[in-house]
Design a protein around this motif. Structure first.
Motif, PDB file in Angstrom:
ATOM      1  N   THR A 206       0.816  -1.068   0.016  1.00 45.81           N
ATOM      2  CA  THR A 206      -0.035   0.007   0.105  1.00 45.81           C
ATOM      3  C   THR A 206       0.812   1.106   0.029  1.00 45.81           C
ATOM      4  O   THR A 206       2.164   1.173   0.028  1.00 45.81           O
ATOM      5  CB  THR A 206      -0.789   0.167   1.192  1.00 45.81           C
ATOM      6  OG1 THR A 206      -0.070   0.067   2.331  1.00 45.81           O
ATOM      7  CG2 THR A 206      -1.703  -1.201   1.238  1.00 45.81           C
ATOM      8  N   GLY A 207       0.182   2.421  -0.256  1.00 44.17           N
ATOM      9  CA  GLY A 207       0.907   3.704  -0.120  1.00 44.17           C
ATOM     10  C   GLY A 207       1.386   3.874   1.160  1.00 44.17           C
ATOM     11  O   GLY A 207       2.612   4.241   1.349  1.00 44.17           O
ATOM     12  N   ALA A 208       0.835   3.590   2.439  1.00 46.74           N
ATOM     13  CA  ALA A 208       1.147   3.731   3.625  1.00 46.74           C
ATOM     14  C   ALA A 208       2.541   2.810   3.833  1.00 46.74           C
ATOM     15  O   ALA A 208       3.336   3.426   4.418  1.00 46.74           O
ATOM     16  CB  ALA A 208       0.141   3.466   4.741  1.00 46.74           C
ATOM     17  N   GLU A 209       2.202   1.541   3.253  1.00 48.23           N
ATOM     18  CA  GLU A 209       3.589   0.663   3.512  1.00 48.23           C
ATOM     19  C   GLU A 209       4.855   1.260   2.723  1.00 48.23           C
ATOM     20  O   GLU A 209       5.762   1.044   3.410  1.00 48.23           O
ATOM     21  CB  GLU A 209       3.260  -0.579   3.171  1.00 48.23           C
ATOM     22  CG  GLU A 209       2.224  -1.458   3.912  1.00 48.23           C
ATOM     23  CD  GLU A 209       1.659  -2.689   3.389  1.00 48.23           C
ATOM     24  OE1 GLU A 209       0.874  -3.302   4.225  1.00 48.23           O
ATOM     25  OE2 GLU A 209       1.438  -2.666   2.324  1.00 48.23           O
ATOM     26  N   ALA A 210       4.585   1.769   1.638  1.00 49.31           N
ATOM     27  CA  ALA A 210       5.459   2.138   0.932  1.00 49.31           C
ATOM     28  C   ALA A 210       6.420   3.510   1.682  1.00 49.31           C
ATOM     29  O   ALA A 210       7.634   3.900   1.430  1.00 49.31           O
ATOM     30  CB  ALA A 210       5.313   2.669  -0.653  1.00 49.31           C
ATOM     31  N   ALA A 211       5.550   4.166   2.006  1.00 42.72           N
ATOM     32  CA  ALA A 211       5.975   5.465   2.807  1.00 42.72           C
ATOM     33  C   ALA A 211       6.949   4.787   4.008  1.00 42.72           C
ATOM     34  O   ALA A 211       7.638   5.438   4.338  1.00 42.72           O
ATOM     35  CB  ALA A 211       4.764   6.300   3.226  1.00 42.72           C
ATOM     36  N   LYS A 212       6.091   4.040   4.731  1.00 39.92           N
ATOM     37  CA  LYS A 212       6.983   3.687   5.967  1.00 39.92           C
ATOM     38  C   LYS A 212       8.274   2.799   5.398  1.00 39.92           C
ATOM     39  O   LYS A 212       9.277   2.945   6.295  1.00 39.92           O
ATOM     40  CB  LYS A 212       6.194   2.373   6.454  1.00 39.92           C
ATOM     41  CG  LYS A 212       6.832   1.897   7.874  1.00 39.92           C
ATOM     42  CD  LYS A 212       5.940   0.793   8.511  1.00 39.92           C
ATOM     43  CE  LYS A 212       6.467   0.180   9.765  1.00 39.92           C
ATOM     44  NZ  LYS A 212       5.650  -0.794  10.576  1.00 39.92           N
ATOM     45  N   ARG A 213       8.449   2.065   4.429  1.00 35.29           N
ATOM     46  CA  ARG A 213       9.636   1.778   3.897  1.00 35.29           C
ATOM     47  C   ARG A 213      10.800   2.890   3.670  1.00 35.29           C
ATOM     48  O   ARG A 213      11.908   2.788   4.150  1.00 35.29           O
ATOM     49  CB  ARG A 213       9.383   1.191   2.677  1.00 35.29           C
ATOM     50  CG  ARG A 213      10.653   0.426   1.867  1.00 35.29           C
ATOM     51  CD  ARG A 213      10.337  -0.279   0.545  1.00 35.29           C
ATOM     52  NE  ARG A 213       9.568   0.752  -0.325  1.00 35.29           N
ATOM     53  CZ  ARG A 213       9.074   0.175  -1.614  1.00 35.29           C
ATOM     54  NH1 ARG A 213       9.126  -0.793  -1.871  1.00 35.29           N
ATOM     55  NH2 ARG A 213       8.497   1.107  -2.511  1.00 35.29           N
ATOM     56  N   ALA A 214      10.416   3.999   3.076  1.00 33.93           N
ATOM     57  CA  ALA A 214      11.156   4.981   2.855  1.00 33.93           C
ATOM     58  C   ALA A 214      11.515   5.787   3.963  1.00 33.93           C
ATOM     59  O   ALA A 214      12.655   6.065   4.233  1.00 33.93           O
ATOM     60  CB  ALA A 214      10.481   6.116   1.881  1.00 33.93           C
ATOM     61  N   ILE A 215      10.614   5.968   5.061  1.00 33.46           N
ATOM     62  CA  ILE A 215      10.819   6.618   6.174  1.00 33.46           C
ATOM     63  C   ILE A 215      12.076   5.690   7.018  1.00 33.46           C
ATOM     64  O   ILE A 215      13.113   6.380   7.807  1.00 33.46           O
ATOM     65  CB  ILE A 215       9.522   6.488   6.991  1.00 33.46           C
ATOM     66  CG1 ILE A 215       8.595   7.731   6.466  1.00 33.46           C
ATOM     67  CG2 ILE A 215       9.829   7.195   8.577  1.00 33.46           C
ATOM     68  CD1 ILE A 215       7.386   7.853   6.771  1.00 33.46           C
ATOM     69  N   THR A 216      11.714   4.263   7.135  1.00 30.89           N
ATOM     70  CA  THR A 216      12.590   3.707   7.968  1.00 30.89           C
ATOM     71  C   THR A 216      14.282   3.781   7.164  1.00 30.89           C
ATOM     72  O   THR A 216      15.205   3.874   8.168  1.00 30.89           O
ATOM     73  CB  THR A 216      12.289   2.109   7.689  1.00 30.89           C
ATOM     74  OG1 THR A 216      10.911   1.810   8.440  1.00 30.89           O
ATOM     75  CG2 THR A 216      13.266   1.266   8.490  1.00 30.89           C
TER      76      THR A 216
END
Length: 338
Positions: A206-216
């Motif tokens: 999901t978009g939220a999961e892709a964002a979490k990947r980048a943030i991590t």
């Protein structure tokens, strides 16, 4: 022949017409003249020379007419030679072509700033600065973010395109033709993975999961407290017209706000209704701290802008922002008409 559509009467017939010889003899002759005087590094997509353009049609020097799918690289969004833009330019150029706003200001610059402050997302207090090109707008947005936060690091994304100057080449992800052999580039630029639903190894992300990947990755490689700005195209252009998954942009923007990071939306290509909204971030209700604009802003005249939170832009010392031609009066008149 003239044709009429809606309330616009076009000078040129809005129809494609290509003769047998392509490119024609006049374009061939001009190509030879060009080779003798124009640097080889300046490439063109189409092997013809334009003689006239109107609405969505380009006429070449050999009498061919083409549908203008390029729009001058996303610039003539209101059509070529739009009568309102042409009229505004004619009126402006009869009065003065230049004084430099930093020397002797003029109303047109202020009027463009008022319009951009009104049209860009968010109801917070805003400030605007005008420049010439999209790359200039991006460079200055980063300058503002670094000064206002006292931090150095800038996060950009895979497949990004932000310009051809030294800093914007560093932000750009594509090597050829933009970066190869042009380094070294500006430091403290970090690349993170984009949400790219069509190419994801896991298409269910999901978009939220892709964002979490980048943030991590940001937290591990840089540290959120070291980041001055996140800059992102809400819909990427040069990288392949990439639309991120829903939720990606809001999650990034929310995290940036929590960390005191300036969230910069680069809407140079996607702005001014090219996605069906005034700005692409509007589709998900994202309110950037700074938004960069150019291309479609002035109907073909060179103009760009950054609009952002008043506290960020007003943090810069007097004289820290500007440029000789930034917010040229003729380009401002074209922008107000467009």
């Amino acid at each position: 022949m003239t044709t009429t559509a809606h309330d616009i009467t076009y000078r040129l017939e809005q129809k494609r017409r290509v003769q047998a010889d392509f490119p024609g003899p006049k374009s061939v002759a001009l190509t030879e003249r060009r080779k003798a005087v124009v640097a080889a590094g300046v490439a063109s997509s189409v092997p013809v020379f334009v003689a006239d353009a109107d609405g969505g049609i380009i006429h070449d020097v050999d009498g061919n007419s083409f549908i203008d799918l390029g729009s001058g690289i996303a610039v003539t969004s209101v059509g070529a030679s739009d009568p309102a833009v042409v009229g505004a330019v004619k009126e402006a150029v009869e009065h003065f072509t230049h004084t430099c706003f930093m020397v002797t200001p003029y109303e047109g610059y202020v009027a463009v700033a008022e319009q951009l402050n009104r049209l860009t997302p968010g109801d917070h207090e805003k400030r605007t600065v005008l420049f010439n090109s999209g790359a200039e707008a991006v460079e200055n947005a980063v300058k503002v973010a670094r000064l206002a936060t006292g931090r150095d690091a800038v996060v950009a994304f895979d497949h990004a395109y932000h310009g051809r100057t030294n800093l914007t080449m560093a932000l750009t992800a594509k090597a050829m033709p933009y970066k190869t052999n042009f380094g070294p580039f500006a430091p403290e630029v970090y690349r993170m993975p984009m949400s790219y639903p069509f190419r994801e190894e896991n298409p269910e992300i999901t978009g939220a999961e892709a964002a979490k990947r980048a943030i991590t990755m940001i937290e591990k490689q840089i540290g959120g407290e070291q980041v001055a700005a996140i800059i992102i195209e809400p819909i990427q252009g040069e990288g392949g017209f990439i639309v991120p998954a829903d939720g990606f942009l809001p999650a990034l923007a929310d995290w940036a706000k929590d960390k005191g990071i300036v969230f910069i939306a680069d809407e140079v290509q996607s702005g001014f209704c090219r996605t069906g909204e005034w700005f692409a971030v509007n589709h998900e209700g994202v309110v950037p701290d700074i938004i960069t604009m150019a291309k479609g802003i002035a109907g073909g005249m060179p103009l760009s802008a950054i609009t952002g939170r008043a506290d960020l832009l007003d943090a810069v010392h007097p004289g820290g922002l500007g440029g000789t031609y930034g917010g040229n009066p003729v380009a401002c008149a074209a922008a107000l008409a467009a």
